[in-house]
Design a protein around this motif. Sequence first.
Motif, PDB file in Angstrom:
ATOM      1  N   ALA A  77      42.490 -42.091 109.363  1.00  0.00           N
ATOM      2  CA  ALA A  77      42.084 -40.791 109.252  1.00  0.00           C
ATOM      3  C   ALA A  77      42.578 -40.265 107.846  1.00  0.00           C
ATOM      4  O   ALA A  77      41.954 -39.192 107.196  1.00  0.00           O
ATOM      5  N   PHE A  78      43.385 -41.227 107.214  1.00  0.00           N
ATOM      6  CA  PHE A  78      43.663 -40.982 105.564  1.00  0.00           C
ATOM      7  C   PHE A  78      42.973 -41.911 104.633  1.00  0.00           C
ATOM      8  O   PHE A  78      43.643 -41.944 103.503  1.00  0.00           O
ATOM      9  N   GLY A  79      41.936 -42.717 105.296  1.00  0.00           N
ATOM     10  CA  GLY A  79      41.128 -43.421 104.425  1.00  0.00           C
ATOM     11  C   GLY A  79      41.912 -44.709 103.878  1.00  0.00           C
ATOM     12  O   GLY A  79      41.366 -45.599 103.226  1.00  0.00           O
ATOM     13  N   HIS A  80      42.751 -45.209 104.708  1.00  0.00           N
ATOM     14  CA  HIS A  80      43.310 -46.588 104.786  1.00  0.00           C
ATOM     15  C   HIS A  80      42.836 -47.527 105.829  1.00  0.00           C
ATOM     16  O   HIS A  80      42.836 -47.220 106.748  1.00  0.00           O
ATOM     17  N   TYR A  81      42.254 -48.443 105.023  1.00  0.00           N
ATOM     18  CA  TYR A  81      41.593 -49.586 106.190  1.00  0.00           C
ATOM     19  C   TYR A  81      42.587 -50.265 107.000  1.00  0.00           C
ATOM     20  O   TYR A  81      43.779 -51.015 106.355  1.00  0.00           O
ATOM     21  N   ARG A  82      42.450 -50.280 108.205  1.00  0.00           N
ATOM     22  CA  ARG A  82      43.285 -51.238 108.997  1.00  0.00           C
ATOM     23  C   ARG A  82      42.575 -52.124 109.790  1.00  0.00           C
ATOM     24  O   ARG A  82      41.573 -51.815 110.534  1.00  0.00           O
ATOM     25  N   SER A  83      43.051 -53.149 110.127  1.00  0.00           N
ATOM     26  CA  SER A  83      42.207 -54.438 110.695  1.00  0.00           C
ATOM     27  C   SER A  83      42.634 -54.478 112.242  1.00  0.00           C
ATOM     28  O   SER A  83      44.230 -53.961 112.336  1.00  0.00           O
ATOM     29  N   LEU A  84      42.413 -54.973 113.095  1.00  0.00           N
ATOM     30  CA  LEU A  84      42.940 -55.207 114.675  1.00  0.00           C
ATOM     31  C   LEU A  84      44.131 -56.103 114.666  1.00  0.00           C
ATOM     32  O   LEU A  84      45.057 -55.850 115.082  1.00  0.00           O
ATOM     33  N   ALA A  85      43.961 -57.244 113.491  1.00  0.00           N
ATOM     34  CA  ALA A  85      45.027 -57.911 113.569  1.00  0.00           C
ATOM     35  C   ALA A  85      46.333 -57.221 112.954  1.00  0.00           C
ATOM     36  O   ALA A  85      47.357 -57.853 113.665  1.00  0.00           O
ATOM     37  N   GLU A  86      46.411 -56.470 112.020  1.00  0.00           N
ATOM     38  CA  GLU A  86      47.452 -55.665 111.609  1.00  0.00           C
ATOM     39  C   GLU A  86      47.970 -54.783 112.726  1.00  0.00           C
ATOM     40  O   GLU A  86      49.075 -54.808 112.851  1.00  0.00           O
ATOM     41  N   LEU A  87      47.097 -54.189 113.340  1.00  0.00           N
ATOM     42  CA  LEU A  87      47.420 -53.146 114.483  1.00  0.00           C
ATOM     43  C   LEU A  87      48.176 -53.878 115.595  1.00  0.00           C
ATOM     44  O   LEU A  87      49.088 -53.107 116.227  1.00  0.00           O
ATOM     45  N   VAL A  88      47.848 -54.915 115.949  1.00  0.00           N
ATOM     46  CA  VAL A  88      48.588 -55.610 117.093  1.00  0.00           C
ATOM     47  C   VAL A  88      49.792 -56.450 116.697  1.00  0.00           C
ATOM     48  O   VAL A  88      50.445 -57.082 117.406  1.00  0.00           O
ATOM     49  N   ALA A  89      50.078 -56.688 115.544  1.00  0.00           N
ATOM     50  CA  ALA A  89      51.022 -57.440 115.016  1.00  0.00           C
ATOM     51  C   ALA A  89      52.343 -57.074 115.428  1.00  0.00           C
ATOM     52  O   ALA A  89      53.363 -57.837 115.778  1.00  0.00           O
ATOM     53  N   ASP A  90      52.781 -56.020 115.642  1.00  0.00           N
ATOM     54  CA  ASP A  90      53.947 -55.596 116.226  1.00  0.00           C
ATOM     55  C   ASP A  90      53.909 -54.978 117.794  1.00  0.00           C
ATOM     56  O   ASP A  90      55.203 -54.650 118.232  1.00  0.00           O
ATOM     57  N   GLY A  91      53.071 -55.442 118.299  1.00  0.00           N
ATOM     58  CA  GLY A  91      52.811 -55.111 119.751  1.00  0.00           C
ATOM     59  C   GLY A  91      51.724 -54.797 120.361  1.00  0.00           C
ATOM     60  O   GLY A  91      50.611 -54.640 119.570  1.00  0.00           O
ATOM     61  N   PRO A  92      51.509 -54.674 121.527  1.00  0.00           N
ATOM     62  CA  PRO A  92      50.280 -54.581 122.145  1.00  0.00           C
ATOM     63  C   PRO A  92      49.854 -52.828 121.783  1.00  0.00           C
ATOM     64  O   PRO A  92      50.731 -52.081 121.614  1.00  0.00           O
ATOM     65  N   ILE A  93      48.615 -52.664 121.761  1.00  0.00           N
ATOM     66  CA  ILE A  93      48.193 -51.396 121.623  1.00  0.00           C
ATOM     67  C   ILE A  93      47.193 -50.935 122.570  1.00  0.00           C
ATOM     68  O   ILE A  93      46.499 -51.524 123.420  1.00  0.00           O
ATOM     69  N   VAL A  94      47.015 -49.601 122.934  1.00  0.00           N
ATOM     70  CA  VAL A  94      45.926 -49.050 123.748  1.00  0.00           C
ATOM     71  C   VAL A  94      44.882 -48.340 122.829  1.00  0.00           C
ATOM     72  O   VAL A  94      45.092 -47.503 121.813  1.00  0.00           O
ATOM     73  N   LEU A  95      43.581 -49.135 123.020  1.00  0.00           N
ATOM     74  CA  LEU A  95      42.565 -48.649 121.997  1.00  0.00           C
ATOM     75  C   LEU A  95      41.689 -47.899 122.823  1.00  0.00           C
ATOM     76  O   LEU A  95      40.988 -48.262 123.903  1.00  0.00           O
ATOM     77  N   SER A  96      41.372 -46.563 122.124  1.00  0.00           N
ATOM     78  CA  SER A  96      40.816 -45.686 122.950  1.00  0.00           C
ATOM     79  C   SER A  96      39.622 -45.347 122.111  1.00  0.00           C
ATOM     80  O   SER A  96      39.687 -44.736 121.064  1.00  0.00           O
ATOM     81  N   PHE A  97      38.250 -45.347 122.546  1.00  0.00           N
ATOM     82  CA  PHE A  97      37.044 -44.965 122.090  1.00  0.00           C
ATOM     83  C   PHE A  97      36.706 -43.670 122.608  1.00  0.00           C
ATOM     84  O   PHE A  97      36.688 -43.240 123.758  1.00  0.00           O
ATOM     85  N   ASN A  98      36.499 -42.646 121.631  1.00  0.00           N
ATOM     86  CA  ASN A  98      36.446 -41.234 122.095  1.00  0.00           C
ATOM     87  C   ASN A  98      35.084 -40.806 121.385  1.00  0.00           C
ATOM     88  O   ASN A  98      34.826 -40.942 120.147  1.00  0.00           O
ATOM     89  N   ARG A  99      34.562 -39.648 121.819  1.00  0.00           N
ATOM     90  CA  ARG A  99      33.399 -38.889 121.226  1.00  0.00           C
ATOM     91  C   ARG A  99      33.822 -37.877 120.398  1.00  0.00           C
ATOM     92  O   ARG A  99      33.309 -37.828 119.282  1.00  0.00           O
ATOM     93  N   GLY A 100      35.043 -37.678 120.462  1.00  0.00           N
ATOM     94  CA  GLY A 100      35.769 -36.631 119.190  1.00  0.00           C
ATOM     95  C   GLY A 100      36.059 -35.247 119.901  1.00  0.00           C
ATOM     96  O   GLY A 100      35.933 -35.141 120.985  1.00  0.00           O
ATOM     97  N   GLY A 101      36.546 -34.652 118.865  1.00  0.00           N
ATOM     98  CA  GLY A 101      37.468 -33.453 119.410  1.00  0.00           C
ATOM     99  C   GLY A 101      36.316 -32.320 119.807  1.00  0.00           C
ATOM    100  O   GLY A 101      36.909 -31.341 120.409  1.00  0.00           O
ATOM    101  N   TRP A 102      34.982 -32.422 119.541  1.00  0.00           N
ATOM    102  CA  TRP A 102      34.074 -31.400 120.111  1.00  0.00           C
ATOM    103  C   TRP A 102      33.927 -31.782 121.595  1.00  0.00           C
ATOM    104  O   TRP A 102      33.221 -30.692 122.142  1.00  0.00           O
ATOM    105  N   CYS A 103      34.335 -32.955 121.998  1.00  0.00           N
ATOM    106  CA  CYS A 103      33.964 -32.990 123.389  1.00  0.00           C
ATOM    107  C   CYS A 103      35.384 -32.506 124.381  1.00  0.00           C
ATOM    108  O   CYS A 103      36.216 -33.165 124.033  1.00  0.00           O
TER     109      CYS A 103
END
Length: 235
Positions: A77-103
């Motif tokens: 949300a702040f313009g920094h690119y994040r890879s999946l490999a980086e995101l899971v490096a410190d432990g499991p993640i809950v990855l949630s796909f959403n339509r957005g705040g309008w929904c």
Amino acid sequence: MHETDRIDALSFPEPMRHFRNMTNALRLSDLPHECRDTTPEWTSVYDAFVAKLRDGAVAATAPKNGETFPDFCLPDAFGHYRSLAELVADGPIVLSFNRGGWCSACRGELSAWGERREVLAAAGGRLVTITGEVGGRAAQLLDLVGPEATILCDIDHGLALAVGLAFRCDAHLQARYLACGLDLADIYGGNGWILPVPATFVIDRDQSVRFAFADPDFRIRADPDEVFAIVSAIG
């Protein structure tokens, strides 16, 4: 700006307003009933829409439990690119796909996760939610999920399309949305009328999928308690 001011600043055209102030008093399993009770005039529209998605096997090819989730790199949300490999490096993640705040259903789900963020952290996990929204809307979702979460921007729904979680709205639904003031071209920054299927995955450090939930009916969401159990078991 106060948190409530930021939330109220979001655009919520009818009939998407009815979950704005949802708390955990409403369980996610109650979302379909709440939709039908609050906006009955939309029930037949949504039911027909979902039936078409099921007939077309939308989301049938999404990642399954035991598979490896494809690597990706998206801006947060702040313009920094994040890879999946980086995101899971410190432990499991809950990855949630959403339509957005309008929904409204997505806001209800994100609010539920935000209220449970300490429980998720205690289980050893972190929330990463993905939205195709542009124009600063993604950052505003942090008011719902909490600052510990990561919001990723899936511009033009590229990742959702790549993993089988996106589809094009039919002409009837487009007309109904426009008639109530909902312009997806403005929200997503494109005229494709593409929507993602809301989905939830638990992804381990090796990028393996340990839990997968994707239902073409946007009113049906994963049970957080089931997700917590999976995250806790990973350790």
